[in-house]
Design an enzyme around this catalytic site. Structure first.
Site, PDB file in Angstrom:
ATOM      1  N   HIS A   1       1.206  -1.532   0.154  1.00 46.16           N
ATOM      2  CA  HIS A   1       0.047  -0.204  -0.623  1.00 46.16           C
ATOM      3  C   HIS A   1       0.830   1.011  -0.059  1.00 46.16           C
ATOM      4  O   HIS A   1       2.426   1.329   0.463  1.00 46.16           O
ATOM      5  CB  HIS A   1      -1.256  -0.119   1.121  1.00 46.16           C
ATOM      6  CG  HIS A   1      -0.168   0.160   2.481  1.00 46.16           C
ATOM      7  ND1 HIS A   1       0.144  -0.620   3.092  1.00 46.16           N
ATOM      8  CD2 HIS A   1      -0.087   0.854   3.308  1.00 46.16           C
ATOM      9  CE1 HIS A   1       0.959  -0.755   4.378  1.00 46.16           C
ATOM     10  NE2 HIS A   1       0.589   0.891   4.635  1.00 46.16           N
TER      11      HIS A   1
ATOM     12  N   HIS B   1       1.052   3.758   2.370  1.00 41.58           N
ATOM     13  CA  HIS B   1       1.933   4.587   3.175  1.00 41.58           C
ATOM     14  C   HIS B   1       3.588   4.405   3.174  1.00 41.58           C
ATOM     15  O   HIS B   1       4.143   4.021   2.121  1.00 41.58           O
ATOM     16  CB  HIS B   1       1.249   3.580   4.445  1.00 41.58           C
ATOM     17  CG  HIS B   1       0.053   4.035   4.615  1.00 41.58           C
ATOM     18  ND1 HIS B   1      -0.548   3.037   6.269  1.00 41.58           N
ATOM     19  CD2 HIS B   1      -0.629   4.962   5.090  1.00 41.58           C
ATOM     20  CE1 HIS B   1      -1.739   3.503   6.312  1.00 41.58           C
ATOM     21  NE2 HIS B   1      -2.358   5.061   5.651  1.00 41.58           N
TER      22      HIS B   1
ATOM     23  N   HIS C   1       5.745   1.788   3.650  1.00 40.80           N
ATOM     24  CA  HIS C   1       5.450   1.152   2.961  1.00 40.80           C
ATOM     25  C   HIS C   1       5.757   1.294   1.325  1.00 40.80           C
ATOM     26  O   HIS C   1       6.751  -0.136   0.879  1.00 40.80           O
ATOM     27  CB  HIS C   1       4.579  -0.278   3.235  1.00 40.80           C
ATOM     28  CG  HIS C   1       3.971  -0.078   4.433  1.00 40.80           C
ATOM     29  ND1 HIS C   1       4.026  -1.585   4.461  1.00 40.80           N
ATOM     30  CD2 HIS C   1       3.660   0.071   5.489  1.00 40.80           C
ATOM     31  CE1 HIS C   1       3.985  -2.034   5.801  1.00 40.80           C
ATOM     32  NE2 HIS C   1       3.544  -0.844   6.304  1.00 40.80           N
TER      33      HIS C   1
ATOM     34  N   HIS D   1      -6.740  -2.623   4.613  1.00 37.56           N
ATOM     35  CA  HIS D   1      -5.898  -1.837   5.412  1.00 37.56           C
ATOM     36  C   HIS D   1      -6.510  -0.034   5.124  1.00 37.56           C
ATOM     37  O   HIS D   1      -6.988   1.094   6.062  1.00 37.56           O
ATOM     38  CB  HIS D   1      -4.202  -1.476   5.811  1.00 37.56           C
ATOM     39  CG  HIS D   1      -3.464  -0.783   6.175  1.00 37.56           C
ATOM     40  ND1 HIS D   1      -3.926  -0.518   7.634  1.00 37.56           N
ATOM     41  CD2 HIS D   1      -2.443  -0.067   5.580  1.00 37.56           C
ATOM     42  CE1 HIS D   1      -2.707  -0.238   8.349  1.00 37.56           C
ATOM     43  NE2 HIS D   1      -2.529   0.745   7.161  1.00 37.56           N
TER      44      HIS D   1
ATOM     45  N   ASP E   1       0.234  -4.702   6.037  1.00 32.46           N
ATOM     46  CA  ASP E   1      -0.868  -4.727   6.770  1.00 32.46           C
ATOM     47  C   ASP E   1      -2.368  -4.640   7.080  1.00 32.46           C
ATOM     48  O   ASP E   1      -2.809  -3.747   5.495  1.00 32.46           O
ATOM     49  CB  ASP E   1      -0.706  -2.342   7.330  1.00 32.46           C
ATOM     50  CG  ASP E   1       0.551  -2.498   7.845  1.00 32.46           C
ATOM     51  OD1 ASP E   1       1.282  -3.484   7.679  1.00 32.46           O
ATOM     52  OD2 ASP E   1       0.754  -0.963   7.496  1.00 32.46           O
TER      53      ASP E   1
ATOM     54  N   HIS F   1      -6.129  -1.692  11.619  1.00 29.05           N
ATOM     55  CA  HIS F   1      -4.445  -3.168  11.831  1.00 29.05           C
ATOM     56  C   HIS F   1      -5.488  -3.854  12.387  1.00 29.05           C
ATOM     57  O   HIS F   1      -6.317  -3.535  13.749  1.00 29.05           O
ATOM     58  CB  HIS F   1      -3.046  -2.601  12.695  1.00 29.05           C
ATOM     59  CG  HIS F   1      -2.432  -1.413  11.465  1.00 29.05           C
ATOM     60  ND1 HIS F   1      -1.420  -2.266  10.751  1.00 29.05           N
ATOM     61  CD2 HIS F   1      -2.379  -0.682  12.123  1.00 29.05           C
ATOM     62  CE1 HIS F   1      -0.779  -0.921  10.473  1.00 29.05           C
ATOM     63  NE2 HIS F   1      -0.846  -0.272  10.656  1.00 29.05           N
TER      64      HIS F   1
ATOM     65  N   HIS G   1       6.873  -6.077  11.480  1.00 28.52           N
ATOM     66  CA  HIS G   1       6.190  -5.242  11.388  1.00 28.52           C
ATOM     67  C   HIS G   1       5.498  -4.817  11.949  1.00 28.52           C
ATOM     68  O   HIS G   1       4.112  -4.866  12.540  1.00 28.52           O
ATOM     69  CB  HIS G   1       5.494  -4.419  10.241  1.00 28.52           C
ATOM     70  CG  HIS G   1       4.119  -3.317   9.791  1.00 28.52           C
ATOM     71  ND1 HIS G   1       3.723  -2.853  11.114  1.00 28.52           N
ATOM     72  CD2 HIS G   1       4.174  -2.418   9.383  1.00 28.52           C
ATOM     73  CE1 HIS G   1       3.355  -1.803  10.831  1.00 28.52           C
ATOM     74  NE2 HIS G   1       3.688  -1.408   9.841  1.00 28.52           N
TER      75      HIS G   1
END
Length: 833
Positions: free
Chosen positions: A84, A86, A89, A174, A195, A443, A465
């Site tokens: 994803h 973020h 990441h 997520h 995530d 999460h 993670h």
């Protein structure tokens, strides 16, 4: 009494067998191991390499925020998958594509790619997520724009094959576009969650487990360890209660959020609450982000990737807009009534109460950090943390409710003071605002994560993670569940740069295709039946880790391969062996051989000129051989159905066969037989003929009357050849037999003590007399010396010739000497009469 062996002990030997490195799965955390931030993982199996995520750590700056890319050769990576958008990441992806030797392909979902473009561009402009102005960015905005076209977008539930690696993305729940990836390499199924969330919210589809797929390795997050979330409804009620209480006391609410992700969920909650409570509609709600307007356009575009709630809301509002004559179609689920987008703080009139959702969520810099420093000194204001806070960030620090916070965005503001000690760089701001936390981080909590792991039923689980204490608690919980399981689950929690190797042995199964597939498999045979199943031979082809067995003529159709036949020939000349002897030798080795129809001459009289010894001296026969210029074929045979052997009149033998692994081995064996046919004892005996000679030979063998001295000389020659001339010498002192009647000396026990003692000189004389008698005895039986002494380095041995006994203090050396002496006796025997 011996105890019964346990089954585990019996299987220990099999478990300790060495594992082929190609059967091991290598997992390496370059980031995200026992930490949250800069997620990056490496998977290697069967020569294929997959890289998972490429994030940056929000708490660090510059190169320190990157994963440990120097610990792995990125040029070997085949596929890079981004779960994803973020920062932790995906933010270091431009660095990987522009600054490293990465040559693989990059995949992410369509929504992730759309948001990634604007999110990374904004983070570079803000300062590459750095709160330190002296830190150089690791890549530029131009690097990001140049590498963006290299990214390939894929859809959920679609399977793609890249370099024999099959990848299938699944919804992760997520954020918009977040994906879990199913990776298949050589039949090994690896599931990476990234995530993920199993919670039903207002706009996202929850994470799902692949159906009908056996997962071998599960790589999952452990962000919250075993902690449990408060039920969703209670969290929303508590959140709105905190917001309204701050507004009622005349304060401002700061909610630091990521620009995309949970912010949209919170906006839906706030807009719905404001619509139901008119008394709070006088307080404005701001969404402060440089990406606010672009973000909303992306969310409006990908409504189809959201859950049924958003789709229903979209249909209802579109119907309302159409009924009211709104041709522009404004009124979708992301067209909020009570929320305003705020591009920057220059247009913000900071008067009165309000609710402000500002990015970034970690409060390291940007709009959220500036508002925190502006509103922190007032006790009326409040900060509400709604996401996960990474260690080392201001979001994590402010949750400890410190009395002061460091000024980063507003160093010269009123109320700020410098730290004692003369450090002019650090300016502190008093914190009097309230701080509260309500988790909307999307999460999974401990219960949801454990249920998901149990549902997947993977025999190997790798935790990533998560902070170390949370990860260890979850690992202990998962291991404790093994007590009630027959198949124990292996749980790993590797640190950064800690290489993990997990063996996976799988049976190799080949699919029979083409003509071979038409052969009926053998039916079940009863024990009393002795039928032998048919032998099937073919070519084994491996393509994308799949094995196929087919006939050579099917290679073009089923494997796309063209075949070429290589014919091999080998010639050699035999000087003495004829065709009969060659045939006899081949039949003795390979059994019955087939006679080829190309033979041109009758079998009778084809012994070959080299097979018969020319003994009559016939001039006519010699002349015929001399006149023969062209060697004609005498015989031709087929050995083992594949190697042709042709014998010609000049003794030349030609071998011809179709080149392949089996035929090459048979041809080598045929040549070995032909090369030894003239010298092997069996061949010599086979080709020998009886004859008589009229030589006058002596009737007695000259060696028959060899003297003992001559025989000893021959023995010494043999031993000297083995041990060296200087290491072999005769022994002149004999080995005396034991004395008999030793008790005779004591027959007069009553005599005086002086009479019992023997004079020393008398003893020497007696010893010499005994030795002389022993030597004379040996001479009478034909032994010239008592023995032979052999010395090699520090080892010595004595060989007594009468009984060939070997005496030595070194057992190994004595055995060696004994073997040599026995061989010498065979050569020179008989030694003694």
């Amino acid at each position: 009494m011996a105890s019964k062996r346990k089954a585990a002990a019996m299987n220990a030997a099999a478990a300790e067998e060495p594992v082929d490195p190609s059967d091991e799965l290598m997992f390496l955390c370059l980031g995200g191991g026992n930490e949250v931030g800069r997620s990056c993982h490496i998977i290697q199996y069967k020569g294929k390499t997959v890289m998972l995520d490429a994030g940056q750590h929000p708490a660090y700056d510059g190169l320190a925020a990157l994963p440990f890319y120097d610990d792995f050769d990125l040029s070997t990576v085949d596929v890079l998958l981004i779960s994803h958008f973020h920062i932790d990441h995906a933010a270091s992806l431009p660095y990987v594509l522009a600054k490293t030797n990465f040559r693989g392909r990059v995949f992410m979902t369509h929504p992730t790619k759309a948001i990634y473009k604007w999110l990374i561009q904004d983070s570079v402009r803000v300062g590459n997520t750095s709160s330190n102005p002296t830190t150089q960015p690791v890549y530029t905005e131009q690097d990001h724009l140049n590498t963006f076209p290299q990214i390939e977008a894929i859809d959920y539930h679609t399977t793609h094959t890249i370099s024999s690696i099959r990848i299938t993305p699944y919804p992760a729940g997520h954020v918009l576009g977040a994906a879990m990836f199913l990776i298949e390499i050589a039949g090994l199924n690896i599931f990476f969650t990234g995530d993920y969330s199993r919670e039903q919210d207002r706009h996202l589809v929850s994470a799902e487990v692949p159906k009908g797929v056996k997962i071998d390795v599960l790589i999952t997050e452990s962000t919250y360890g075993i902690a449990s979330h408060v039920p969703r409804l209670e969290r929303e009620q508590a959140l709105m209660k905190s917001i309204t209480s701050i507004l009622n006391r005349g304060g401002r609410v700061l909610m630091p959020v990521f620009a995309l992700g949970r912010a949209q969920e919170l906006l839906l909650i706030l807009d719905e609450y404001w619509g139901k409570h008119a008394d709070f509609q006088k307080y404005p709600i701001y969404y402060a982000s440089n990406l606010a307007r672009k973000c909303m356009l992306i969310y409006q575009t990908y409504v189809g990737a959201m859950n049924d709630n958003i789709k229903r809301l979209f249909r209802e509002r579109m119907a309302e807009a159409e009924a009211s004559g709104d041709g522009a179609g404004k009124g979708g689920p992301w067209d909020f009534k009570y929320i305003r987008s705020l591009k920057n703080l220059d247009r913000f009139d900071d008067v009165g109460g309000c609710v402000m959702l500002a990015s970034p969520g970690m409060l390291q810099n940007g709009v959220s950090r500036e508002l925190l420093e502006r509103w922190a000194p007032s006790e009326k204001n409040g900060v509400i943390i709604t996401g996960y806070s990474v260690e080392g960030t201001m979001a994590k620090q402010i949750m400890q409710e410190p009395d002061q916070i460091q000024a980063v965005m507003s160093r010269s503001m009123a109320g700020a003071r410098r730290m004692p000690g003369g450090d002019g760089e650090k300016v502190l701001i008093p914190r009097r605002c309230s701080v509260q936390e309500y988790s909307f981080a999307a999460h999974v909590d401990g219960v949801e994560n454990r249920e998901f792991i149990e549902e997947v039923q993977a025999p190997v689980v790798i935790l990533v993670h998560g902070e170390q204490h949370n990860m260890m608690r979850l690992k202990s919980k998962l291991l404790s569940l093994n007590a009630n399981k027959t198949a124990k689950v292996k749980v790993y929690s590797p640190r950064n740069c800690e290489e993990l190797r997990i063996p996976f042995k799988a049976d190799k199964i080949a699919k029979v295709v083409g003509k071979l597939a038409c052969i009926q498999p053998p039916q079940s045979i009863h024990p009393d039946q002795t039928a032998t199943p048919p032998l099937v031979t073919g070519v084994l082809v491996q393509n994308d880790f799949k094995l196929s067995l087919m006939a050579p003529e099917d290679l073009r159709e089923y494997a796309g391969l063209n075949t070429t036949t290589i014919t091999c020939k080998q010639r050699l000349t035999l000087s003495a062996a004829g065709v009969d002897l060659v045939k006899w030798a081949l039949e003795g080795t390979f059994g019955n051989i087939e006679e080829l129809p190309e033979m041109r001459r009758a079998k009778n009289g084809q012994n070959g000129h080299a097979d018969k010894m020319i003994t009559d001296g016939d001039d006519e026969s010699k002349q015929e051989d001399a006149d023969e210029e062209v060697a004609s074929l005498v015989a031709a045979y087929l050995v083992m159905g594949c190697v042709s052997v042709r014998y010609r009149t000049n003794g030349e033998v030609e071998l011809e066969w179709e080149g392949n692994m089996l035929n090459d081995g048979i041809a080598d064996s045929v040549m070995a037989v032909l090369f030894s046919v003239e010298s092997s004892p069996a061949a010599v005996k086979r080709s020998s003929a009886k004859h008589s000679h009229s030589h006058d030979l002596p009737e007695v063998n000259p060696h028959h009357s060899a003297t003992p001295e001559e025989r000893l000389e021959r023995l010494l020659w043999f031993l000297e050849a083995q041990f060296g001339q200087d290491n072999v010498a005769p022994v002149t002192t004999p080995k005396l037999p034991p004395l008999e009647d030793v008790d005779d000396k004591n027959k007069n026990e009553g005599e005086d003590e002086d009479a019992m003692k023997t004079d020393e000189d008398g003893e020497d004389a007696q010893l010499q007399e005994r030795q002389q008698k022993e030597i004379e005895r040996l001479h009478k039986i034909g032994i010239p010396v008592p023995g032979v002494s052999i010395k090699v380095d520090k080892m010595s041995a004595t060989v007594w010739l009468e009984d060939l006994e070997v005496e030595s203090s070194h057992k190994v050396f004595a055995d060696r000497v004994r073997a040599v002496v026995e061989r010498a006796i065979e050569v020179t025997a008989p030694l003694w009469g």
